[in-house]
Design a protein around this motif. Structure first.
Motif, short mmCIF file in Angstrom:
data_model
loop_
_atom_site.label_atom_id
_atom_site.label_comp_id
_atom_site.label_asym_id
_atom_site.label_seq_id
_atom_site.Cartn_x
_atom_site.Cartn_y
_atom_site.Cartn_z
N UNK A 73 -8.19 -14.30 6.61
CA UNK A 73 -8.94 -13.42 7.52
C UNK A 73 -8.70 -11.95 7.14
N UNK A 74 -9.68 -11.10 7.46
CA UNK A 74 -9.51 -9.66 7.27
C UNK A 74 -8.64 -9.14 8.42
N UNK A 75 -7.55 -8.45 8.07
CA UNK A 75 -6.67 -7.96 9.13
C UNK A 75 -6.68 -6.43 9.24
N UNK A 76 -7.03 -5.75 8.16
CA UNK A 76 -7.08 -4.30 8.21
C UNK A 76 -8.32 -3.86 7.43
N UNK A 77 -8.97 -2.82 7.92
CA UNK A 77 -10.12 -2.30 7.16
C UNK A 77 -10.31 -0.83 7.52
N UNK A 78 -10.36 0.02 6.49
CA UNK A 78 -10.48 1.45 6.76
C UNK A 78 -10.86 2.18 5.48
N UNK A 79 -11.02 3.49 5.60
CA UNK A 79 -11.24 4.27 4.39
C UNK A 79 -9.92 4.33 3.62
N UNK A 80 -10.03 4.49 2.33
CA UNK A 80 -8.83 4.56 1.49
C UNK A 80 -7.97 5.76 1.91
N UNK A 81 -8.61 6.87 2.24
CA UNK A 81 -7.85 8.05 2.67
C UNK A 81 -6.94 7.72 3.84
N UNK A 82 -7.47 6.99 4.82
CA UNK A 82 -6.65 6.65 5.98
C UNK A 82 -5.64 5.56 5.66
N UNK A 83 -6.03 4.60 4.80
CA UNK A 83 -5.10 3.50 4.47
C UNK A 83 -3.86 4.01 3.73
N UNK A 84 -4.04 5.08 2.96
CA UNK A 84 -2.88 5.64 2.25
C UNK A 84 -1.80 6.10 3.23
N UNK A 85 -2.24 6.46 4.46
CA UNK A 85 -1.29 6.93 5.48
C UNK A 85 -0.78 5.79 6.36
N UNK A 86 -1.35 4.60 6.18
CA UNK A 86 -1.02 3.46 7.06
C UNK A 86 0.32 2.85 6.65
N UNK A 87 1.26 2.81 7.62
CA UNK A 87 2.62 2.37 7.31
C UNK A 87 2.67 0.95 6.74
N UNK A 88 1.89 0.04 7.36
CA UNK A 88 1.90 -1.36 6.90
C UNK A 88 1.37 -1.48 5.47
N UNK A 89 0.34 -0.71 5.19
CA UNK A 89 -0.26 -0.76 3.86
C UNK A 89 0.70 -0.14 2.85
N UNK A 90 1.34 0.94 3.24
CA UNK A 90 2.32 1.58 2.35
C UNK A 90 3.43 0.60 2.00
N UNK A 91 3.95 -0.09 3.01
CA UNK A 91 5.07 -1.01 2.79
C UNK A 91 4.65 -2.21 1.94
N UNK A 92 3.52 -2.80 2.29
CA UNK A 92 3.15 -4.07 1.67
C UNK A 92 2.45 -3.91 0.33
N UNK A 93 1.69 -2.84 0.17
CA UNK A 93 0.82 -2.78 -1.02
C UNK A 93 1.05 -1.56 -1.91
N UNK A 94 1.63 -0.51 -1.38
CA UNK A 94 1.77 0.69 -2.21
C UNK A 94 3.20 0.89 -2.69
N UNK A 95 4.09 -0.04 -2.32
CA UNK A 95 5.47 0.04 -2.78
C UNK A 95 6.20 1.27 -2.28
N UNK A 96 5.79 1.72 -1.09
CA UNK A 96 6.41 2.94 -0.56
C UNK A 96 7.36 2.64 0.61
N UNK A 97 7.58 1.33 0.84
CA UNK A 97 8.38 0.94 2.01
C UNK A 97 9.86 1.24 1.86
#
Ligand code: ATP
Length: 238
Positions: free
Chosen positions: A214-238
């Motif tokens: 299922x789709x759990x998150x959807x947004x513009x890339x600009x906003x996703x870069x600031x998203x804590x969950x996305x940072x932790x899980x996908x951007x290696x910034x956790x």
């Protein structure tokens, strides 16, 4: 109206449910990323869009026309090209022959085929010198270029790219993504499945994240870069 619209998809492999609820849109001039862990259902989503797998529920629309349930050849002919994970070239055929196969559906004359190869090679000039070599003889990066170029041979409105960066060296991935961005700028809509989120973000305007079908998150890339969950899980910034 979005170029591609996917609504409430569910899909099974036998009794195993791979998609529970997937909805997304891609506009005509957009590159949209689809992220998610292994097994989340990204590949399955692309397979349903291109008609390789029938959904048990939900619909896919191209320019407002319902395409779900139609055969893959018909869906390609309407303008959806799928570049599968692992490239799936015919290793014993030449690069040129592999490219020709991407245009089978268009029933072009030999001379038209040749000019289509020229058109597509403008995106991948490095392939010019390899046209008469068998696909197996090319490097992994070049083979991925052939796979994308073969997709472009059907002259798609929407290009579905499944993990184009898989197994390629970082510098090759960078070059490939420059070309993907250029394909987008020239007016092809792209739905990009990628594990490499930073690369996917570098070319995409919006992104969807999938978890267990299922789709759990959807947004513009600009906003996703600031998203804590996305940072932790996908951007290696956790
Ligand atoms: P990956 O990046 O590993 O390809 P994905 O997000 O693309 O992951 P899918 O390949 O779409 O995920 O797989 C979704 C689910 O369906 C997973 O649980 C997977 O094990 C299952 N699955 C995929 N292909 C098949 C198949 N041919 N038969 C049975 N189950 C499958």
């Amino acid at each position: 109206m979005p170029k591609l619209e996917v609504k409430n998809l569910a899909a099974f492999y036998g009794r195993a449910q791979a998609l529970r609820n997937v909805s997304l849109t891609v506009d005509g001039t957009e590159i949209v990323a689809l992220l998610g862990a292994n097994g989340a259902g990204k590949t399955t989503t692309l397979r349903v869009i291109s008609g390789l797998l029938r959904p048990s529920r939900g619909d896919v629309f191209l320019d407002g026309e319902r395409i779900s349930g139609r055969p893959p050849e018909y869906i390609v002919s309407l303008g959806v090209a799928h570049v599968p994970e692992g490239r799936r070239l015919f290793p014993g055929l030449t690069v040129r022959e592999n490219l020709y196969l991407g245009a089978t559906i268009r029933k072009l004359k030999r001379s038209q085929l040749a000019s289509e190869v020229e058109r597509v090679l403008a995106m991948f000039p490095v392939l010019e010198q390899h046209l008469d070599r068998p696909a197996w003889a090319l490097s992994g990066g070049q083979q991925q270029m052939v796979a994308v170029a073969r997709g472009l041979m059907s002259n798609p409105k929407v290009l579905l790219l499944d993990e184009p960066s898989l197994g390629l060296a970082p510098i090759i991935v960078k070059q490939l993504f420059r070309t993907i961005a250029e394909i987008g700028r020239q007016g092809t809509a792209i739905l990009l499945v990628e594990q490499n989120a930073p690369m996917a973000f570098s070319v995409s305007r919006r992104a969807y994240v999938m978890e267990t079908g299922a789709i759990t998150i959807h947004d513009t890339v600009d906003r996703l870069r600031q998203n804590q969950r996305v940072q932790n899980a996908y951007l290696g910034l956790g």
